[in-house]
Scaffold this active site. Structure first.
Site, PDB file in Angstrom:
ATOM      1  N   TYR A 254      -2.058  -4.199  12.996  1.00  0.00           N
ATOM      2  CA  TYR A 254      -2.307  -4.982  11.785  1.00  0.00           C
ATOM      3  C   TYR A 254      -3.607  -5.797  11.859  1.00  0.00           C
ATOM      4  O   TYR A 254      -4.200  -6.121  10.845  1.00  0.00           O
ATOM      5  CB  TYR A 254      -1.176  -6.005  11.603  1.00  0.00           C
ATOM      6  CG  TYR A 254       0.149  -5.473  11.097  1.00  0.00           C
ATOM      7  CD1 TYR A 254       0.259  -4.897   9.832  1.00  0.00           C
ATOM      8  CD2 TYR A 254       1.307  -5.610  11.858  1.00  0.00           C
ATOM      9  CE1 TYR A 254       1.495  -4.466   9.354  1.00  0.00           C
ATOM     10  CE2 TYR A 254       2.541  -5.179  11.386  1.00  0.00           C
ATOM     11  CZ  TYR A 254       2.629  -4.609  10.138  1.00  0.00           C
ATOM     12  OH  TYR A 254       3.844  -4.189   9.657  1.00  0.00           O
ATOM     13  N   THR A 285      -1.315   4.001   9.746  1.00  0.00           N
ATOM     14  CA  THR A 285      -1.340   2.540   9.716  1.00  0.00           C
ATOM     15  C   THR A 285       0.013   2.015  10.158  1.00  0.00           C
ATOM     16  O   THR A 285       1.009   2.733  10.129  1.00  0.00           O
ATOM     17  CB  THR A 285      -1.558   2.006   8.290  1.00  0.00           C
ATOM     18  OG1 THR A 285      -0.431   2.373   7.481  1.00  0.00           O
ATOM     19  CG2 THR A 285      -2.837   2.537   7.684  1.00  0.00           C
ATOM     20  N   ASP A 286       0.051   0.750  10.523  1.00  0.00           N
ATOM     21  CA  ASP A 286       1.332   0.078  10.617  1.00  0.00           C
ATOM     22  C   ASP A 286       1.811  -0.130   9.178  1.00  0.00           C
ATOM     23  O   ASP A 286       1.099   0.183   8.214  1.00  0.00           O
ATOM     24  CB  ASP A 286       1.209  -1.246  11.375  1.00  0.00           C
ATOM     25  CG  ASP A 286       2.570  -1.724  11.895  1.00  0.00           C
ATOM     26  OD1 ASP A 286       3.605  -1.259  11.368  1.00  0.00           O
ATOM     27  OD2 ASP A 286       2.609  -2.565  12.814  1.00  0.00           O
ATOM     28  N   TRP A 287       2.977  -0.669   9.013  1.00  0.00           N
ATOM     29  CA  TRP A 287       3.585  -0.770   7.666  1.00  0.00           C
ATOM     30  C   TRP A 287       2.888  -1.891   6.882  1.00  0.00           C
ATOM     31  O   TRP A 287       3.385  -2.986   6.746  1.00  0.00           O
ATOM     32  CB  TRP A 287       5.089  -0.980   7.808  1.00  0.00           C
ATOM     33  CG  TRP A 287       5.884   0.305   7.795  1.00  0.00           C
ATOM     34  CD1 TRP A 287       6.983   0.560   7.020  1.00  0.00           C
ATOM     35  CD2 TRP A 287       5.643   1.505   8.539  1.00  0.00           C
ATOM     36  NE1 TRP A 287       7.426   1.850   7.244  1.00  0.00           N
ATOM     37  CE2 TRP A 287       6.628   2.450   8.163  1.00  0.00           C
ATOM     38  CE3 TRP A 287       4.685   1.916   9.466  1.00  0.00           C
ATOM     39  CZ2 TRP A 287       6.686   3.742   8.691  1.00  0.00           C
ATOM     40  CZ3 TRP A 287       4.738   3.201   9.983  1.00  0.00           C
ATOM     41  CH2 TRP A 287       5.723   4.079   9.597  1.00  0.00           C
ATOM     42  N   GLU A 288       1.698  -1.565   6.371  1.00  0.00           N
ATOM     43  CA  GLU A 288       0.879  -2.623   5.772  1.00  0.00           C
ATOM     44  C   GLU A 288       0.840  -2.569   4.248  1.00  0.00           C
ATOM     45  O   GLU A 288       0.142  -3.361   3.623  1.00  0.00           O
ATOM     46  CB  GLU A 288      -0.518  -2.675   6.406  1.00  0.00           C
ATOM     47  CG  GLU A 288      -1.246  -1.351   6.540  1.00  0.00           C
ATOM     48  CD  GLU A 288      -2.166  -1.030   5.376  1.00  0.00           C
ATOM     49  OE1 GLU A 288      -1.993  -1.625   4.296  1.00  0.00           O
ATOM     50  OE2 GLU A 288      -3.017  -0.148   5.556  1.00  0.00           O
TER      51      GLU A 288
END
Ligand code: BGC
Length: 776
Positions: A254, A285-288
């Site tokens: 993140y 991506t991370d959960w952004e």
């Protein structure tokens, strides 16, 4: 056979994918579009994709809008497998199925139940990665990965969102427990072994979180780190695993790294990950939830935006149409995606059993849990204790043991064996009166507003820590009537969305008082007191350790906690875990004590002096050193030697012989450190270069161990040259049973400065860092 597979994958894709991109009826019979059938078909499929289809494939295909409920579990957006963290967008017109990904580091997380379905969908809960790190057992972590992969296949999961391998460089990082170690070599080897275990079964891992993601309080922090600390500490575990084990995916973190979001970081994701290391998989991506610039992400080399929002598809299409993003970049990213997709069980049309062998897998979890437990103290051989003695258990965690699993490592096992149940199953006579008092005490406190449990939530602590019960009287009676005391101490735990606080490092007053009373009462009777640490990381121990006879770090070891603990304290399993991170005497001993967590930015001023590299170089004595852990037996190290008469050429081989000189079967973790000469670059006092774990040795049995060190294993990173270098001088290889207990040393010389590997000169910090150095 191939035809059947194609048919199955098409059928599966058509039935399961929502929403449908592209119109499957649009193709006329004469013009059947190319289908994804194997790697060779990828080029033609990309040629046939519309811009919108390309964009859709690069954005997760999930529920459109998150429901804002208190119980929202982030990473619960998949529709194909309920409760899985996410899925990709299928494009049935071209035979591209939607693949599914699920957390996480302690095993597969999916919903254990489904609407109008009697069947249950539990998965095995394995120990926290920090406890796996403490096992130093690459075979074990390989088996654990393999077992998890069986459950992935059983439940239709293609990609696991694990392992987590960030460096445990900051003690209070709220996510340290999801990672293996403070050391990159231990981390890298464990990660590779885990990755091999998962991927040999035809499903993939996701190495996370790339990179320098070391605080949770502010996910959006700018991590300001020198190139050398990045290469030697924060990236090295990733580098080792990418090169050794070919992971299918990585997850961008993140945070920013030196001023640029990780997920928009071309230097990180392309120059380092792909060019320097040769990564062949996908970066997600991370959960952004769409917080970043899609064009920059695409250019940087992020293939997949997770969990995915329709606006991100529009944004990618718009960026191409407006000329800010070259469609060729999309083609590249799509191609990398398709190369992974064709390897998945979903693409191959494999059927799911929804029936993993949970009984068999529980055994692996139990073995792993016991293997990672660390014996810190064992005065007067207080342990092992015979299961036919009577014991009194103190501490509220006996009622509410912490099995682990907050945040991304949350999962839903069918059963969990608590401490008391495990001891009971092992045959101990338990002090039932005391147990019942604790039961009532906990129940009453949990009924109050102050201590009530919040509903299961990904972010918020579900268990505010309880004050301990006053046991002034109970301890005296218990000491008269039972043979031994077990005190269970849990960490104070914050919420997942945060870091631990400094106070959480110390035991609360009520815990200190409990120890005091139990210790006084049992010592008066000449009976032993055993402390079990049910923790996710280090605790302050110096103020109270003299009051107990034995200390076992049980960590948060997953669903088999009670069984594994009983195995260790009865000696059915001789403890062989060693600390994967340093346990300081006091929080103020840490070089960053005043600077953590960062506010907006975190400047990594301690630089390469992370963990034991700091303690050993600057002579700061820890409570328990990196690599430390006792056994019920003793080991003798002999014949520490090398073949190459003191000269280094390309590689060097180190040998040693370990003999079990005690009277119990046991295993030893053997650690190989290197002290490098200071030259143009200063070096830490010592650095782990290799390690091994013996097999089970019977009394008097020996095992010869051999370690091969390549130049890269002992090189340092020179920022000016942007290269890994071996500086000339004398190197000492120190073989030991911990970072401070060295059993034998051999020296060799490197005759001249040598460049081992040149890499892209990228990732420099945007500001000067006031770096810790031996000279200041
Ligand atoms: C976590 C990841 C996790 C993802 C999906 C994120 O909040 O940082 O580690 O894999 O959610 O659940």
């Amino acid at each position: 056979m191939k035809r059947l597979k194609i048919f199955l994958s098409l059928a599966l894709a058509l039935t399961l994918v929502l929403p449908v991109y592209g119109d499957p009826t649009a193709a006329t019979q004469e013009e059947q579009p190319p289908q994804l059938v194997d790697e060779a078909s990828i080029e033609a499929v990309i040629d046939a994709m519309t811009l919108r289809e390309k964009a859709a494939l690069l954005v997760g295909g999930n529920k459109e809008v998150l429901e804002e409920t208190d119980n929202e579990i982030i990473g619960d957006q998949a529709t194909k497998v309920p409760g899985a963290a996410g899925q990709t967008q299928g494009i049935p017109r071209l035979g591209i199925p939607s693949i599914v990904m699920a957390d996480g580091p302690m095993g597969v997380r999916i919903s254990p139940t489904r609407e109008e379905d009697e069947h249950t969908y539990h998965a095995t809960q394995f120990p926290l990665p920090i406890s796996i790190g403490a096992s130093w057992d690459t075979e074990l972590v390989n088996e654990m990965g393999n077992t998890i992969s069986d459950e992935m296949r059983a439940y239709g999961i293609d990609l696991l969102l694990a392992p987590g391998l960030n460096t445990q460089s900051y003690l209070l990082n709220g996510r340290n427990h999801e990672y293996f170690s403070e050391d990159p070599v231990l981390t890298g080897k464990m990660t590779s072994a885990f990755t091999d275990g998962v991927q040999e079964n035809g499903v993939g891992v996701t190495l996370k979180h790339l990179a320098a993601y070391n605080q949770r309080a502010d996910n959006n922090v700018d991590s300001i780190v020198s190139q050398r600390a990045l290469r030697e500490i924060y990236l090295k575990g990733f580098e080792m695993a990418v090169k050794d084990a070919d992971p299918w995916a990585v997850m961008d973190s993140y945070n920013k790294i030196n001023g640029t979001w990780a997920t928009e970081h071309q230097a990180l994701l392309t120059d380092v990950l792909r060019d320097d290391w040769g990564f062949n998989g996908i970066a997600m991506t991370d959960w952004e939830f769409g917080a970043r610039n899609v064009a920059k992400q695409m250019e940087a080399g992020t293939n997949l935006l997770m969990p995915g929002r329709p606006e991100q598809v529009d944004a990618i299409v718009d960026a191409v149409n407006s000329g800010t993003l070259d469609e060729a970049i999309l083609d590249r990213n799509v191609e990398e995606m398709l190369r992974i997709i064709v390897q998945t069980p979903t693409f191959k049309g494999e059927t799911v059993s929804n029936n993993p062998d949970l009984n068999r897998n529980a055994k692996v979890s139990r073995q792993a849990a016991a293997d990672g437990m660390v014996l810190l103290k064992n005065e007067g051989n207080a342990l092992p204790i015979d299961p036919d003695v009577s014991v009194s258990v103190f501490g509220t965690p006996q009622i509410e043991p912490m099995f682990g699993g907050r945040g991304s490592s949350l999962n839903f096992p069918a059963e969990q064996v608590g401490i008391v149940e495990g001891l009971d199953n092992a045959g101990f006579q338990l002090n039932k009166d005391l147990y019942e008092k604790y039961e009532t005490y906990v129940e009453e406190l949990r009924a109050t507003d102050e201590y009530k449990q919040t509903p299961g939530n990904f972010f918020v602590s579900t268990f505010p820590t309880l004050p301990e019960m006053d046991v002034t009287e109970e301890a005296v009676t218990a000491a008269e009537n039972t043979d031994a005391a077990i005190i269970v101490l849990a960490s104070e735990f914050g919420s997942y969305g945060n870091d631990r606080s400094k106070e959480d490092f110390y035991l609360s007053d009520s815990k200190q008082q409990m120890i005091e009373h139990v210790s006084a009462a049992y010592r008066a009777q000449g009976k032993p007191v055993i402390a079990i640490l049910n923790v996710e990381g280090p605790l302050e121990v110096v103020s109270w350790r003299d009051k107990v006879d034995a200390i076992v770090v049980g960590w948060q070891p997953g669903q088999e906690f009670g069984h594994a603990l009983a195995d260790v304290i009865t000696g059915a399993v001789n403890p062989s875990g060693k600390l994967p991170l340093t346990w300081p005497v006091d929080y103020s001993d840490l070089p960053y004590a005043d600077r953590y967590p960062g506010d907006g930015e975190l400047v990594y001023e301690e630089d390469i002096y992370v963990g034991y590299r700091y303690n050993t170089t600057f002579d700061v004595t820890p409570a328990y050193a990196f690599g430390y852990g006792l056994s019920y037996t003793d080991f003798n190290y002999s014949h520490v030697r090398t073949t190459r008469n003191g000269q280094f050429k390309d590689k060097i081989t180190i040998f040693t012989t370990i003999e079990n000189t005690g009277d119990t079967v046991g295993r030893e973790v053997v650690q190989v450190y290197v002290s490098k000469p200071d030259g143009k670059l200063e070096k830490p006092e010592l650095e782990l270069a290799a390690f091994g774990k013996t097999k089970e040795l019977r009394p008097n049995q020996r095992e010869n161990l051999k370690f091969e060190l390549q130049a890269k294993d002992i090189a340092s990173f020179d920022e000016e040259l942007s290269a890994w270098v071996l500086e000339q001088g004398t190197y000492e290889v120190k073989v030991g049973s911990s970072s401070t207990d060295i059993k034998g040393t051999v020296a060799f010389t490197v005759k001249q400065d040598t460049i081992v590997e040149e890499v892209n000169d990228v990732l420099a910090p945007q500001v000067d860092i006031d770096r810790l150095s031996k000279g200041n």
